[in-house]
Design a protein around this motif. Structure first.
Motif, PDB file in Angstrom:
ATOM      1  N   GLN A  20       0.824  -1.210   0.000  1.00 34.62           N
ATOM      2  CA  GLN A  20       0.000   0.000   0.000  1.00 34.62           C
ATOM      3  C   GLN A  20       0.859   1.263   0.000  1.00 34.62           C
ATOM      4  OE1 GLN A  20      -3.171   0.238  -0.654  1.00 34.62           O
ATOM      5  NE2 GLN A  20      -3.337  -1.982  -0.732  1.00 34.62           N
ATOM      6  N   SER A  21       1.935   1.245   0.759  1.00 30.88           N
ATOM      7  CA  SER A  21       2.838   2.391   0.814  1.00 30.88           C
ATOM      8  C   SER A  21       3.477   2.644  -0.547  1.00 30.88           C
ATOM      9  CB  SER A  21       3.913   2.154   1.875  1.00 30.88           C
ATOM     10  OG  SER A  21       4.828   3.210   1.892  1.00 30.88           O
ATOM     11  N   LEU A  22       3.960   1.599  -1.194  1.00 28.81           N
ATOM     12  CA  LEU A  22       4.585   1.745  -2.507  1.00 28.81           C
ATOM     13  C   LEU A  22       3.576   2.173  -3.567  1.00 28.81           C
ATOM     14  CD1 LEU A  22       6.997  -1.310  -2.391  1.00 28.81           C
ATOM     15  CD2 LEU A  22       7.667   1.095  -2.526  1.00 28.81           C
TER      16      LEU A  22
ATOM     17  N   LYS B  22      -2.647  -0.163  -9.820  1.00 22.30           N
ATOM     18  CA  LYS B  22      -3.680  -0.639  -8.902  1.00 22.30           C
ATOM     19  C   LYS B  22      -3.360  -2.058  -8.447  1.00 22.30           C
ATOM     20  CE  LYS B  22      -7.484   1.972 -11.024  1.00 22.30           C
ATOM     21  NZ  LYS B  22      -6.934   3.195 -10.764  1.00 22.30           N
ATOM     22  N   LEU B  23      -3.770  -2.350  -7.239  1.00 18.64           N
ATOM     23  CA  LEU B  23      -3.630  -3.697  -6.695  1.00 18.64           C
ATOM     24  C   LEU B  23      -4.775  -4.552  -7.234  1.00 18.64           C
ATOM     25  CD1 LEU B  23      -2.055  -5.533  -4.732  1.00 18.64           C
ATOM     26  CD2 LEU B  23      -3.605  -4.747  -2.929  1.00 18.64           C
ATOM     27  N   VAL B  24      -4.446  -5.736  -7.743  1.00 18.90           N
ATOM     28  CA  VAL B  24      -5.446  -6.639  -8.310  1.00 18.90           C
ATOM     29  C   VAL B  24      -5.339  -7.982  -7.589  1.00 18.90           C
ATOM     30  CG1 VAL B  24      -6.200  -7.826 -10.403  1.00 18.90           C
ATOM     31  CG2 VAL B  24      -5.232  -5.515 -10.562  1.00 18.90           C
ATOM     32  N   GLU B  25      -6.452  -8.414  -7.027  1.00 16.61           N
ATOM     33  CA  GLU B  25      -6.548  -9.712  -6.354  1.00 16.61           C
ATOM     34  C   GLU B  25      -5.469  -9.916  -5.281  1.00 16.61           C
ATOM     35  OE1 GLU B  25      -6.494 -12.549  -9.531  1.00 16.61           O
ATOM     36  OE2 GLU B  25      -8.346 -11.787 -10.389  1.00 16.61           O
TER      37      GLU B  25
ATOM     38  N   THR C  14      -2.223  -2.975 -21.386  1.00 22.64           N
ATOM     39  CA  THR C  14      -2.375  -3.268 -19.963  1.00 22.64           C
ATOM     40  C   THR C  14      -1.204  -4.143 -19.525  1.00 22.64           C
ATOM     41  OG1 THR C  14      -4.786  -3.208 -20.189  1.00 22.64           O
ATOM     42  CG2 THR C  14      -3.892  -4.226 -18.185  1.00 22.64           C
ATOM     43  N   VAL C  15      -0.556  -3.723 -18.439  1.00 23.48           N
ATOM     44  CA  VAL C  15       0.570  -4.465 -17.882  1.00 23.48           C
ATOM     45  C   VAL C  15       0.184  -4.926 -16.484  1.00 23.48           C
ATOM     46  CG1 VAL C  15       2.997  -4.339 -17.202  1.00 23.48           C
ATOM     47  CG2 VAL C  15       2.198  -3.071 -19.201  1.00 23.48           C
ATOM     48  N   LYS C  16       0.434  -6.199 -16.211  1.00 25.04           N
ATOM     49  CA  LYS C  16       0.123  -6.780 -14.902  1.00 25.04           C
ATOM     50  C   LYS C  16       1.345  -7.580 -14.466  1.00 25.04           C
ATOM     51  CE  LYS C  16      -2.974 -10.277 -14.095  1.00 25.04           C
ATOM     52  NZ  LYS C  16      -4.251 -10.971 -14.071  1.00 25.04           N
ATOM     53  N   ILE C  17       1.790  -7.353 -13.223  1.00 28.25           N
ATOM     54  CA  ILE C  17       3.026  -8.004 -12.782  1.00 28.25           C
ATOM     55  C   ILE C  17       2.908  -8.501 -11.350  1.00 28.25           C
ATOM     56  CG2 ILE C  17       4.113  -5.824 -12.054  1.00 28.25           C
ATOM     57  CD1 ILE C  17       6.740  -7.006 -13.289  1.00 28.25           C
ATOM     58  N   SER C  18       3.592  -9.613 -11.082  1.00 25.94           N
ATOM     59  CA  SER C  18       3.668 -10.225  -9.765  1.00 25.94           C
ATOM     60  C   SER C  18       4.907 -11.110  -9.755  1.00 25.94           C
ATOM     61  CB  SER C  18       2.410 -11.064  -9.502  1.00 25.94           C
ATOM     62  OG  SER C  18       2.419 -11.584  -8.193  1.00 25.94           O
TER      63      SER C  18
END
Length: 97
Positions: A10-12, A20-23, A67-71
């Motif tokens: 959340q801080s980052l 945005k945070l996803v799942e 759209t870029v999504k990373i984990s």
């Protein structure tokens, strides 16, 4: 790399525009371009950055919207590397504007 805590994530996220945070496991952002080939060039550039880091995002190309999504799979969540790459992707986008 160690998985970040919810508080660290959340801080980052507060420091990053549009991500945005996803799942509870991914961060994602949509980038809009003036034309299709500009978006493709963006994908090419961030793919090179990702390959160099050996850390690869999911990339979706929808005409002029990327759209870029990373984990981090090994950490089973988000790590500092995810946020470092997200910042590099934003830098590429800012240079292309």
């Amino acid at each position: 790399m160690m998985r970040l805590t919810e508080e660290e994530v959340q801080s980052l996220l507060q420091e990053m525009e549009g991500w945005k945070l996803v799942e509870e496991r991914w961060i994602a952002k949509k980038y809009r371009f003036q034309d299709y080939l500009q978006g493709i060039e963006f994908v090419r550039q961030i793919a090179a950055i990702s390959e160099e880091a050996n850390h690869h995002p999911f990339i979706s190309i929808d005409y002029k919207l990327i759209t870029v999504k990373i984990s981090s799979w090994r950490a089973k969540g988000l790590t500092k590397l995810d946020f470092e790459l997200a910042k590099k992707y934003d830098e590429v986008y800012d240079k292309m504007k």
